[in-house]
Design a protein around this motif. Structure first.
Motif: not given
Length: 384
Positions: A316-320, A339-340, A358-363
């Protein structure tokens, strides 16, 4: 039949076969029939010539030619010997064997002529002739008049299967038919032909066809935004395979576009499970951001899903946006990047010009276990 039935043999100079003339007597005992290289593929002349000739000498040459070809000594010389044997005494088997040698030497057009004669002379099993015809036309399709020859390749595959060709999976082998599965109508024809045969299992046929479409891939593999942008998804998965892809049954994005699905890669195939990567892509032009999703899935030998996970892209457009890394030992990591936006995208739109970073999320770390299930592991490294 095992292995590649059309393996190339070492090349040497062609030794021209002698032009052999002989007489054969029809019912009246008066007509002399001459078979030469010039009329080697004239079915009417061949039929007339079958009434005479030296069967014993022809048989000796056929054996010599077959031994030479099968042992890999000299393909071109074996072709000359096959032709000499035919000129001595034509037969369905001689033409069929000649066709095999011609296919091994990549003389596909001439091979179709030899197979035509073998068929007209009643070679059995006929399904084997039709298999070789499909092979020949599939290779001619890569040279010229590809649409017509592709259609012929699919047609002869269909008839071979209907005639009970005993090795249907050979049509799925990429070493024999690297492009056949992409020809128009292949999947429907293959599945229908197998499903209509006595003792055939249509569900098994679907699974065999589905898994055979995935191309091999080298590991390690990293699928990120650049990879998705440079690897165009164009190998569509037909809707008859929706039982293997649950997302097909609920394929609407948040903005209402329909999704197409694509074969991406065969990750691993063994006795316990088959692991593949397939992709889905939003089928609308309005999406300003990549909306490609890539799934890793494992199946048991019957095609039942063992495990699956969306590992790359976004749905989706809003998903990471997810990035995927897969190692040769089947350990893999998935990391999302959110995305920011400079302005609220719900108000101004999900446009790449509105993205400031962009904000990195946990791996998340995993491995594909021996049973095909995805097991969680530690994942200390970030992905890009």
């Amino acid at each position: 039949m095992s292995g590649n039935p059309f393996i190339m043999k070492p090349r040497t100079l062609l030794i021209p076969a002698c032009t052999i003339l002989f007489s054969c007597h029809g019912p009246s005992g008066s007509s002399a029939i001459v078979l030469t290289k010039a009329n080697l593929y004239s079915i009417d002349t061949v039929r007339l010539a079958m009434g005479g000739g030296d069967e014993k000498a022809a048989g000796k040459l056929l054996k010599e030619a077959a031994d030479l070809y099968k042992k890999g000594g000299d393909t071109v010389k074996s072709i000359g010997l096959f032709e000499d044997a035919i000129l001595l005494k034509p037969s369905a088997k001689a033409y069929y064997d000649l066709a095999g040698a011609l296919l091994g030497w990549r003389q596909y057009k001439e091979a179709t002529a030899a197979l035509y004669i073998a068929e007209k002379l009643g070679y059995t099993p006929l399904a084997n002739v039709l298999f070789k015809k499909a092979y020949a036309y599939a290779n001619i399709a890569e040279e010229d008049h590809f649409k017509e020859n592709q259609a012929d390749a699919v047609h002869y595959m269909e008839v071979a299967l209907q005639m009970g060709y005993p090795h249907p999976q050979q049509f799925l082998r990429k070493d024999l038919f690297p492009a056949l599965a992409k020809y128009d109508g292949f999947e429907s024809v293959y599945n229908a032909a197998l499903g209509g045969g006595a003792g055939r299992n249509i569900e098994k046929s679907l699974w065999e066809t589905y898994q055979a479409q995935f191309p091999d891939i080298q590991l390690p593999l990293i699928v990120n935004e650049q990879w998705i942008m440079t690897h165009r998804l164009d190998n569509n998965i037909g809707w008859e395979y929706e039982k293997f892809i649950p997302e097909m049954r609920n394929n609407k994005f948040s903005r209402g576009g329909e999704e197409d699905y694509f074969y991406i890669a065969l990750v691993r195939k063994d006795l316990i499970f088959t692991a593949v990567l397939y992709g889905g892509e939003l089928a609308q032009m309005e999406a300003p951001i990549i909306t490609t999703e890539i799934w890793l899935a494992t199946y048991d030998p019957a095609g039942k899903i063992i495990d699956r996970l969306m590992v790359a892209g976004r749905n989706s457009l809003s998903a990471p946006f997810k990035v995927f890394s897969l190692q040769p030992g089947l350990q893999f990591q998935v990391q999302g990047f959110q995305d920011i936006y400079k302005n609220d995208p719900d108000s101004v739109g999900y446009d790449s010009a509105n993205i400031t970073g962009q904000k990195a999320l946990p791996v998340d770390g995993y491995r594909i276990a021996a049973n095909g299930k995805f097991e969680r592991t530690d994942a200390p490294l970030a992905l890009r």
